[in-house]
Design a protein around this motif. Structure first.
Motif, PDB file in Angstrom:
ATOM      1  N   GLU A 107       6.286   2.924  -1.317  1.00  0.00           N
ATOM      2  CA  GLU A 107       5.140   1.707  -1.151  1.00  0.00           C
ATOM      3  C   GLU A 107       5.669   1.022   0.349  1.00  0.00           C
ATOM      4  O   GLU A 107       6.680   0.581   0.504  1.00  0.00           O
ATOM      5  CB  GLU A 107       5.375   0.783  -2.082  1.00  0.00           C
ATOM      6  CG  GLU A 107       4.508  -0.492  -2.316  1.00  0.00           C
ATOM      7  CD  GLU A 107       4.493  -1.084  -3.316  1.00  0.00           C
ATOM      8  OE1 GLU A 107       3.206  -1.429  -4.005  1.00  0.00           O
ATOM      9  OE2 GLU A 107       5.313  -1.490  -4.001  1.00  0.00           O
ATOM     10  N   ILE A 154       5.558  10.541   0.666  1.00  0.00           N
ATOM     11  CA  ILE A 154       4.425  10.138   0.227  1.00  0.00           C
ATOM     12  C   ILE A 154       4.111   9.426  -0.971  1.00  0.00           C
ATOM     13  O   ILE A 154       4.962   9.959  -2.005  1.00  0.00           O
ATOM     14  CB  ILE A 154       3.465  11.439   0.494  1.00  0.00           C
ATOM     15  CG1 ILE A 154       3.377  11.747   1.774  1.00  0.00           C
ATOM     16  CG2 ILE A 154       2.093  10.992  -0.288  1.00  0.00           C
ATOM     17  CD1 ILE A 154       2.587  13.332   1.948  1.00  0.00           C
ATOM     18  N   GLY A 155       3.601   8.336  -1.231  1.00  0.00           N
ATOM     19  CA  GLY A 155       3.842   7.726  -2.430  1.00  0.00           C
ATOM     20  C   GLY A 155       4.638   6.379  -2.626  1.00  0.00           C
ATOM     21  O   GLY A 155       4.336   5.571  -3.029  1.00  0.00           O
ATOM     22  N   SER A 168       0.804  -1.146  -0.317  1.00  0.00           N
ATOM     23  CA  SER A 168       0.043   0.051  -0.121  1.00  0.00           C
ATOM     24  C   SER A 168       0.872   1.121  -0.061  1.00  0.00           C
ATOM     25  O   SER A 168       1.917   1.261   0.816  1.00  0.00           O
ATOM     26  CB  SER A 168      -1.023   0.213   1.206  1.00  0.00           C
ATOM     27  OG  SER A 168      -1.847   1.181   1.234  1.00  0.00           O
ATOM     28  N   PRO A 169       0.474   2.379  -0.846  1.00  0.00           N
ATOM     29  CA  PRO A 169       1.320   3.393  -0.857  1.00  0.00           C
ATOM     30  C   PRO A 169       1.217   4.356   0.289  1.00  0.00           C
ATOM     31  O   PRO A 169       0.094   4.232   1.102  1.00  0.00           O
ATOM     32  CB  PRO A 169       0.771   4.219  -1.878  1.00  0.00           C
ATOM     33  CG  PRO A 169      -0.721   3.684  -2.081  1.00  0.00           C
ATOM     34  CD  PRO A 169      -0.642   2.275  -1.700  1.00  0.00           C
ATOM     35  N   LEU A 170       2.198   5.008   0.881  1.00  0.00           N
ATOM     36  CA  LEU A 170       2.051   5.978   2.111  1.00  0.00           C
ATOM     37  C   LEU A 170       1.232   6.944   1.809  1.00  0.00           C
ATOM     38  O   LEU A 170       1.590   7.826   0.534  1.00  0.00           O
ATOM     39  CB  LEU A 170       3.463   6.155   2.383  1.00  0.00           C
ATOM     40  CG  LEU A 170       4.570   5.300   2.629  1.00  0.00           C
ATOM     41  CD1 LEU A 170       5.865   5.950   3.125  1.00  0.00           C
ATOM     42  CD2 LEU A 170       4.144   4.224   3.786  1.00  0.00           C
ATOM     43  N   ILE A 171       0.498   7.567   2.697  1.00  0.00           N
ATOM     44  CA  ILE A 171      -0.334   8.587   2.315  1.00  0.00           C
ATOM     45  C   ILE A 171       0.204   9.746   3.297  1.00  0.00           C
ATOM     46  O   ILE A 171      -0.210  10.990   3.142  1.00  0.00           O
ATOM     47  CB  ILE A 171      -1.741   8.337   2.668  1.00  0.00           C
ATOM     48  CG1 ILE A 171      -2.280   7.996   4.227  1.00  0.00           C
ATOM     49  CG2 ILE A 171      -2.350   7.350   1.922  1.00  0.00           C
ATOM     50  CD1 ILE A 171      -3.437   7.961   4.591  1.00  0.00           C
ATOM     51  N   SER A 172       0.921   9.536   4.688  1.00  0.00           N
ATOM     52  CA  SER A 172       1.453  10.565   5.159  1.00  0.00           C
ATOM     53  C   SER A 172       2.926  10.061   5.876  1.00  0.00           C
ATOM     54  O   SER A 172       3.097   8.923   5.820  1.00  0.00           O
ATOM     55  CB  SER A 172       0.629  11.057   6.082  1.00  0.00           C
ATOM     56  OG  SER A 172       0.524  10.031   7.203  1.00  0.00           O
ATOM     57  N   THR A 221      -7.101   3.380   8.364  1.00  0.00           N
ATOM     58  CA  THR A 221      -5.969   3.856   8.286  1.00  0.00           C
ATOM     59  C   THR A 221      -4.909   3.084   9.329  1.00  0.00           C
ATOM     60  O   THR A 221      -5.454   2.985  10.495  1.00  0.00           O
ATOM     61  CB  THR A 221      -5.870   5.394   8.536  1.00  0.00           C
ATOM     62  OG1 THR A 221      -6.911   5.929   7.927  1.00  0.00           O
ATOM     63  CG2 THR A 221      -4.473   5.986   8.662  1.00  0.00           C
ATOM     64  N   THR A 224       1.731   6.742   7.639  1.00  0.00           N
ATOM     65  CA  THR A 224       0.183   5.914   7.471  1.00  0.00           C
ATOM     66  C   THR A 224      -0.002   5.496   6.039  1.00  0.00           C
ATOM     67  O   THR A 224       0.626   5.998   5.175  1.00  0.00           O
ATOM     68  CB  THR A 224      -0.870   6.962   7.863  1.00  0.00           C
ATOM     69  OG1 THR A 224      -0.796   8.139   7.103  1.00  0.00           O
ATOM     70  CG2 THR A 224      -0.523   7.302   9.297  1.00  0.00           C
ATOM     71  N   ILE A 225      -0.799   4.645   6.004  1.00  0.00           N
ATOM     72  CA  ILE A 225      -1.545   4.035   4.915  1.00  0.00           C
ATOM     73  C   ILE A 225      -2.900   3.769   4.915  1.00  0.00           C
ATOM     74  O   ILE A 225      -3.508   3.689   6.041  1.00  0.00           O
ATOM     75  CB  ILE A 225      -0.771   2.543   4.522  1.00  0.00           C
ATOM     76  CG1 ILE A 225      -0.902   1.647   5.374  1.00  0.00           C
ATOM     77  CG2 ILE A 225       0.858   2.842   4.054  1.00  0.00           C
ATOM     78  CD1 ILE A 225      -0.531   0.229   5.373  1.00  0.00           C
ATOM     79  N   LYS A 226      -3.598   3.640   3.682  1.00  0.00           N
ATOM     80  CA  LYS A 226      -4.909   3.275   3.780  1.00  0.00           C
ATOM     81  C   LYS A 226      -5.047   1.840   3.286  1.00  0.00           C
ATOM     82  O   LYS A 226      -4.389   1.427   2.601  1.00  0.00           O
ATOM     83  CB  LYS A 226      -5.727   4.083   2.651  1.00  0.00           C
ATOM     84  CG  LYS A 226      -6.075   5.517   2.944  1.00  0.00           C
ATOM     85  CD  LYS A 226      -7.184   5.547   4.021  1.00  0.00           C
ATOM     86  CE  LYS A 226      -7.751   6.982   4.209  1.00  0.00           C
ATOM     87  NZ  LYS A 226      -8.681   7.344   5.138  1.00  0.00           N
TER      88      LYS A 226
END
Length: 257
Positions: free
Chosen positions: A102, A99-100, A21-25, A74, A34-36
């Protein structure tokens, strides 16, 4: 037999595949990202992959899932230095987590090692779980002998994970099977496995007749008791696990009688 079936289902779920999952923060100061994700277990470990060119990536950090909010879906990741591949001859680079990048979790969860008190329990569990690649405890015993630790330490399990790509450690204690992330030593699940225990081999079942001991230092003494020691290791790594606390308290109550 129903308990072995539960173990089988558990292994199939945990070895279903790597989670990406890509990092969102990213917060570099606190080493938090964090990841979703729809679902993830607290305690799972992994690493962060950073793309540096087409078809080329580099691993920047180890990560550990420390929290999961099911409502927002999250997951919070604690970042630390990645130390699985060390080579002083290679440049370290100056890339930073962004961010972005993996997050790759549950890597190595298709490979496991079982710590069991005797040969019969070892074979009953490992033969019932076919879709998990078992790394024989003889290999772990060899690592312990090289390190001079007849009593296994947390660091020995980490070295096992790095050297053999084992993602999961299973420990059988008092008719329960603890499934543990090999790097973080966090408990992922506790499963009933009511198997008869007629004998106990220390420090665990292995065909290695003698584990060499260092002259001094932690881990250099022979292990004197099976359950108390492994409960202690699990408690140190999982101090807030209420289910484990209840099991340990029941064990202590029985032992005192």
């Amino acid at each position: 037999m129903k308990y072995i079936i539960l173990v089988l289902v558990l292994a199939l779920q945990l070895s279903a595949g790597v989670v990406k999952s890509p990092l969102i923060s990213v917060d570099e100061k606190s080493n938090i990202a964090t990841i979703k994700i729809d679902k993830i277990d607290v305690g799972m470990s992994g690493f962060i992959s950073h793309k540096i060119a087409e078809d080329h990536t580099v691993i920047l950090k180890n990560i550990l899932v420390t929290d999961f909010d099911a409502k927002s879906k999250t997951a919070t990741l604690k970042m630390s230095t990645y130390d699985a591949l060390r080579n002083n001859a290679l440049p370290s680079g100056r890339w930073t987590v962004a961010i972005g990048d993996e997050a790759i979790l549950a890597f190595g969860y298709t490979r496991g090692t079982l710590i069991s008190p005797n040969e019969e329990i070892y074979h009953r569990i490992t033969r019932s779980v076919k879709d998990l690649q078992w790394v024989h405890p003889d290999i772990f015993a060899t690592i312990l002998s090289f390190n001079g630790h007849p009593t296994p330490l947390r660091e020995d399990f980490t070295k096992l994970s790095i050297s053999t790509s084992v993602g999961l450690v299973f420990i059988y204690l008092e008719e329960k099977l603890f499934t543990i992330d090999a790097k973080s030593f966090k408990i992922l699940t506790i499963t009933d496995a009511q198997l008869k225990q007629d004998s106990t081999q220390l420090p665990f079942y292995t065909r290695i007749e003698k584990i060499e001991a260092a002259w001094w230092g932690e881990g250099s003494n022979e292990l004197e008791s099976y359950e108390p020691y492994y409960y202690e290791l699990l408690t140190e790594a999982n101090p807030n696990n209420k289910e484990l606390q209840k099991i340990v308290n029941n064990f202590k109550a029985k032992a005192s009688k």
